[in-house]
Every structure is written in structure tokens, then in C-alpha cells.
Scaffold this motif. Structure first.
Motif, PDB file in Angstrom:
ATOM      1  N   THR A 136      30.608  44.412  42.863  1.00 49.38           N
ATOM      2  CA  THR A 136      31.519  43.837  43.850  1.00 49.38           C
ATOM      3  C   THR A 136      31.982  42.450  43.419  1.00 49.38           C
ATOM      4  O   THR A 136      33.090  42.014  43.760  1.00 49.38           O
ATOM      5  N   TYR A 137      31.132  41.768  42.656  1.00 48.21           N
ATOM      6  CA  TYR A 137      31.445  40.408  42.205  1.00 48.21           C
ATOM      7  C   TYR A 137      31.733  40.355  40.708  1.00 48.21           C
ATOM      8  O   TYR A 137      31.870  39.264  40.152  1.00 48.21           O
ATOM      9  N   LYS A 138      31.818  41.530  40.087  1.00 50.84           N
ATOM     10  CA  LYS A 138      31.996  41.594  38.630  1.00 50.84           C
ATOM     11  C   LYS A 138      30.984  40.684  37.926  1.00 50.84           C
ATOM     12  O   LYS A 138      31.327  39.925  37.004  1.00 50.84           O
ATOM     13  N   ALA A 139      29.722  40.753  38.389  1.00 49.26           N
ATOM     14  CA  ALA A 139      28.668  39.942  37.778  1.00 49.26           C
ATOM     15  C   ALA A 139      28.493  40.340  36.324  1.00 49.26           C
ATOM     16  O   ALA A 139      28.522  41.524  35.972  1.00 49.26           O
ATOM     17  N   GLY A 167      40.878  55.371  33.838  1.00 50.14           N
ATOM     18  CA  GLY A 167      41.632  54.848  32.706  1.00 50.14           C
ATOM     19  C   GLY A 167      41.892  53.365  32.776  1.00 50.14           C
ATOM     20  O   GLY A 167      42.994  52.894  32.436  1.00 50.14           O
ATOM     21  N   VAL A 168      40.873  52.613  33.209  1.00 54.33           N
ATOM     22  CA  VAL A 168      41.020  51.166  33.344  1.00 54.33           C
ATOM     23  C   VAL A 168      39.859  50.465  32.634  1.00 54.33           C
ATOM     24  O   VAL A 168      38.846  51.075  32.320  1.00 54.33           O
ATOM     25  N   GLU A 169      40.043  49.184  32.398  1.00 52.02           N
ATOM     26  CA  GLU A 169      38.941  48.326  31.946  1.00 52.02           C
ATOM     27  C   GLU A 169      38.711  47.308  33.055  1.00 52.02           C
ATOM     28  O   GLU A 169      39.044  46.137  32.933  1.00 52.02           O
ATOM     29  N   PHE A 170      38.145  47.777  34.149  1.00 50.15           N
ATOM     30  CA  PHE A 170      38.069  46.961  35.362  1.00 50.15           C
ATOM     31  C   PHE A 170      36.703  46.309  35.543  1.00 50.15           C
ATOM     32  O   PHE A 170      36.598  45.094  35.689  1.00 50.15           O
ATOM     33  N   PHE A 171      35.657  47.126  35.551  1.00 50.24           N
ATOM     34  CA  PHE A 171      34.323  46.592  35.781  1.00 50.24           C
ATOM     35  C   PHE A 171      33.663  46.200  34.457  1.00 50.24           C
ATOM     36  O   PHE A 171      33.721  46.960  33.484  1.00 50.24           O
ATOM     37  N   ALA A 317      36.496  40.386  48.360  1.00 47.60           N
ATOM     38  CA  ALA A 317      37.624  41.048  49.015  1.00 47.60           C
ATOM     39  C   ALA A 317      38.773  41.358  48.051  1.00 47.60           C
ATOM     40  O   ALA A 317      39.310  42.480  48.049  1.00 47.60           O
ATOM     41  N   PRO A 318      39.193  40.423  47.201  1.00 50.72           N
ATOM     42  CA  PRO A 318      40.260  40.766  46.246  1.00 50.72           C
ATOM     43  C   PRO A 318      39.844  41.860  45.262  1.00 50.72           C
ATOM     44  O   PRO A 318      40.685  42.684  44.857  1.00 50.72           O
ATOM     45  N   ILE A 319      38.571  41.883  44.878  1.00 52.64           N
ATOM     46  CA  ILE A 319      38.098  42.907  43.945  1.00 52.64           C
ATOM     47  C   ILE A 319      38.136  44.275  44.607  1.00 52.64           C
ATOM     48  O   ILE A 319      38.592  45.263  44.002  1.00 52.64           O
ATOM     49  N   ILE A 320      37.698  44.359  45.872  1.00 57.23           N
ATOM     50  CA  ILE A 320      37.705  45.661  46.533  1.00 57.23           C
ATOM     51  C   ILE A 320      39.132  46.118  46.806  1.00 57.23           C
ATOM     52  O   ILE A 320      39.429  47.327  46.775  1.00 57.23           O
ATOM     53  N   VAL A 323      40.152  47.727  43.668  1.00 58.42           N
ATOM     54  CA  VAL A 323      39.490  49.032  43.557  1.00 58.42           C
ATOM     55  C   VAL A 323      40.224  50.065  44.401  1.00 58.42           C
ATOM     56  O   VAL A 323      40.462  51.204  43.960  1.00 58.42           O
ATOM     57  N   TYR A 324      40.596  49.705  45.624  1.00 58.30           N
ATOM     58  CA  TYR A 324      41.324  50.623  46.494  1.00 58.30           C
ATOM     59  C   TYR A 324      42.635  51.056  45.849  1.00 58.30           C
ATOM     60  O   TYR A 324      43.018  52.243  45.899  1.00 58.30           O
ATOM     61  N   ASP A 325      43.336  50.125  45.237  1.00 63.65           N
ATOM     62  CA  ASP A 325      44.593  50.461  44.557  1.00 63.65           C
ATOM     63  C   ASP A 325      44.352  51.418  43.388  1.00 63.65           C
ATOM     64  O   ASP A 325      45.110  52.377  43.182  1.00 63.65           O
ATOM     65  N   ILE A 326      43.288  51.157  42.617  1.00 61.04           N
ATOM     66  CA  ILE A 326      42.976  52.006  41.471  1.00 61.04           C
ATOM     67  C   ILE A 326      42.636  53.424  41.929  1.00 61.04           C
ATOM     68  O   ILE A 326      43.091  54.409  41.321  1.00 61.04           O
ATOM     69  N   VAL A 327      41.858  53.529  43.016  1.00 62.26           N
ATOM     70  CA  VAL A 327      41.419  54.845  43.512  1.00 62.26           C
ATOM     71  C   VAL A 327      42.571  55.598  44.165  1.00 62.26           C
ATOM     72  O   VAL A 327      42.616  56.830  44.157  1.00 62.26           O
ATOM     73  N   GLY A 328      43.538  54.850  44.731  1.00 67.18           N
ATOM     74  CA  GLY A 328      44.675  55.494  45.407  1.00 67.18           C
ATOM     75  C   GLY A 328      44.636  55.392  46.916  1.00 67.18           C
ATOM     76  O   GLY A 328      45.411  56.064  47.609  1.00 67.18           O
TER      77      GLY A 328
END
Length: 332
Positions: A136-139, A167-171, A317-320, A323-328
Motif C-alpha cells: 500500500t505504501y510501496k515500501a 503488464g505494469v511495473e507498479f509494485f 490513497a493515491p496508490i490505491i 491500483v483501481y485504474d490498473i484493475v479497471g
């Protein structure tokens, strides 16, 4: 940027093992990392908790962390349930992680025992929540003991699968920070068992809330053997209680275990325990006093947690949302 996430469950008294194995290490890491420290109350309720005791335990653990040197002004201290992103991401990870991965988690087997069919779904799936806590915090780093390495591997696997699936390099793939072996503290009643807040005997552990007299009594009653203290580390083989007490002295004093062995070579446990009592009281006494002071002002503790939650949410909050955008998912 190097960011740490670490958490502790509010399920009863913090003890010497928590302090030496985790909290003291957190204090040391504060100068090197951006730190997010979490009281993981959502993890706590995977086993039944009395609601009033849970509330008190959340505050007591917070007080213990601050008394031990965690700085809530420079770093984030909060309780997990105040930040919705933990639960939101945990559900997504429930749909990313595989049943086979969770079936291999040894801590579920240990906690559920022979009655796993009666265990809560939360107890089975909580490693996914642990993954969400971290990601959640990209620790980038997580302080872990030996018994938590498996869960961090799951977090890395889940992050990798999420990235591959979409298909992302997110986490990021968080790296472990493993405390020194000397910080592994065992029961005062059984040197082969880890010191634990769940042990039925209060004499098995030194609580951070124990006063000087209680600490002294517990150390005097700590299990030992009949032999004098050895001259070498090899001489501790087959003597778990001796090894544990010498390890506690080493950890509290900041010395190498071999230095302590050399210092007390040939002494009887009765003499060594007097020295250990003095050392333990000198280290834990000020923490105990500050904890008691903090617990008289629960409004201050609650304010610390609220402020920490606001700062944590500002990161999460911005990270989630991403994530919501990536998931659809559609979002407000």
C-alpha cells in the motif's frame, strides 16, 4: 527513496523479545529510512479479541513504541484500521495470490493447529493483508525475523504476479532487513521456545510494563542448569537456557555474545543473574516509567494515531487510486 513498513499486533503486553527483536531495531533504522510503523489491529482480530482489551492494547503498544524511542513526529505511527487502503488492497490481493501459496504458510498451520476447519477465513488469508500493508505504501524494505521471511516472500510473489498480470511495473519487490541473531529472545521457562505474549506463564517473559521488582523476580526464577557458565560459545551447546540468558545480556548491553561468555566465564548463575537484573532494570526501567506516563493521557496517544493515520492515508490513497485504474474499477 528507501521506505520501511513494519507492524506489531496489539494482542497483549509487549515483552523483551518484542523490544530487542523489533522495536529497538526500528529506533535504530529511523535515521536511515523513511519509516511507517503500524499497530496491526486488523491482523489481531483474525483470532477473537475482547473489544475493550483490544482498544487498551492498541494504546499500550503505541505507548511502548514511543517510550522505547520511536519518534511519531518524524515518522508515521498509526493503527491499521484507520486507513481504508489496507483492506481495499488486501481484497485485490485475495484475487491475485494463489490458494497453494497460502496453504504453504507455516504460521497458519501453527496457529490453527489440528482445528484448521474451525479457523477464521481471516486467519488463513491474513498473509494477503500483510502483503497489502507493505505494498500500500510501496515500501522498499521490511524488517523481519526468521519467522516472517516466508510472508515477505509471499508479498514479493504477489507484487510480481500483479505486475505480470496487468503488464505494469507498479509494485516494488520489497527487501528484508533481518535483525542480528543475538536479538532472538527465548522463553525464560524453556530456552527452546521463543518468548511469546501467548505463553500461559507470565514468568516466561519480561513485559515492558513490568516494574523493577517484577523484572528481578522473573530473572531470579528463570530456568537454568546446574553447571557454571562456560568459557566458550561451544560450551553453550545443549544448554538452551544458559545460551538464552547470556544472549539477553549481550543484546541489552550491546556486546557480542562471546564477550559476555568471556566476562562471566566460570561464574554461577546466581551471580550472573544479579548482573542481568541490574542491566535489565537500567534499560527497561525508563521505558516502563514513560509508558505509564503516556498511558495516563490516552487523548495524546489517540491524537498521535489520528495524525499518523492522516499521514499514512496521504501516501496510500493515491496508490490505491492507481491500483483501481490498473484493475479497471470505476472510482468516485
Amino acid at each position: 527513496m528507501k521506505r520501511i513498513f513494519s507492524g506489531v499486533q496489539p494482542t497483549g503486553n509487549l515483552h523483551l523479545g518484542n523490544y530487542l527483536g523489533a522495536i529497538r531495531n526500528w529506533v535504530r533504522l529511523q535515521d536511515e529510512y523513511e519509516c511507517i510503523f503500524c499497530i496491526v489491529d486488523m491482523h489481531a482480530i483474525t483470532l477473537w479479541q475482547d473489544p475493550k482489551e483490544l482498544t487498551r492494547n492498541i494504546r499500550e503498544v503505541t505507548a511502548g513504541m514511543i517510550a522505547a524511542g520511536v519518534d511519531p513526529a518524524k515518522h508515521i505511527v498509526f493503527n491499521q484500521s484507520m486507513v481504508p487502503a489496507h483492506a481495499q488492497l488486501a481484497w485485490i490481493f485475495n484475487c491475485v495470490a494463489r490458494m497453494g501459496w497460502l496453504n504453504r504458510m507455516t504460521q497458519f498451520k501453527d496457529k490453527a493447529g489440528k482445528h484448521k476447519e474451525n479457523a477464521s477465513v481471516g486467519l488463513f488469508a491474513y498473509p494477503n493483508l500483510m502483503s497489502a500493508d507493505i505494498l500500500t505504501y510501496k515500501a522498499t524494505h521490511v524488517p523481519v525475523g526468521e519467522d516472517q521471511k516466508q510472508h515477505l516472500e509471499l508479498a514479493r510473489d504477489t507484487a510480481q504476479k500483479f505486475n505480470n498480470d496487468f503488464g505494469v511495473e507498479f509494485f516494488p519487490l520489497p527487501e528484508p532487513i533481518i535483525p542480528p541473531e543475538a536479538a532472538r529472545i527465548m522463553s525464560l521457562r524453556d530456552g527452546a521456545k521463543k518468548m511469546s505474549k501467548s505463553d500461559e506463564s507470565d514468568y516466561s517473559r519480561i513485559n515492558m510494563t513490568d516494574d523493577a521488582d517484577t523484572i528481578a523476580l522473573k530473572i531470579r526464577k528463570a530456568k537454568t542448569d546446574l553447571e557454571p557458565l562456560p568459557a566458550t560459545l561451544e560450551g553453550l551447546e545443549g544448554r538452551p537456557e544458559a545460551s538464552n540468558l547470556l544472549g539477553i545480556y549481550a543484546a541489552l548491553s550491546g556486546k557480542e555474545k562471546i564477550q559476555v561468555v568471556t566476562q562471566f566465564e566460570g561464574k554461577q548463575f546466581s551471580d550472573f543473574k544479579k548482573e542481568l537484573v541490574d542491566l535489565a532494570v537500567s534499560v527497561l526501567g525508563p521505558i516502563n516509567t514513560e509508558m505509564k506516563r503516556l498511558m495516563t493521557d490516552t487523548n495524546h496517544i489517540d491524537a498521535v494515531l489520528r495524525s499518523g493515520a492522516e499521514r499514512a492515508d496521504a501516501i496510500a490513497a493515491p496508490i490505491i487510486r492507481e491500483v483501481y485504474d490498473i484493475v479497471g474499477f470505476l472510482r468516485p
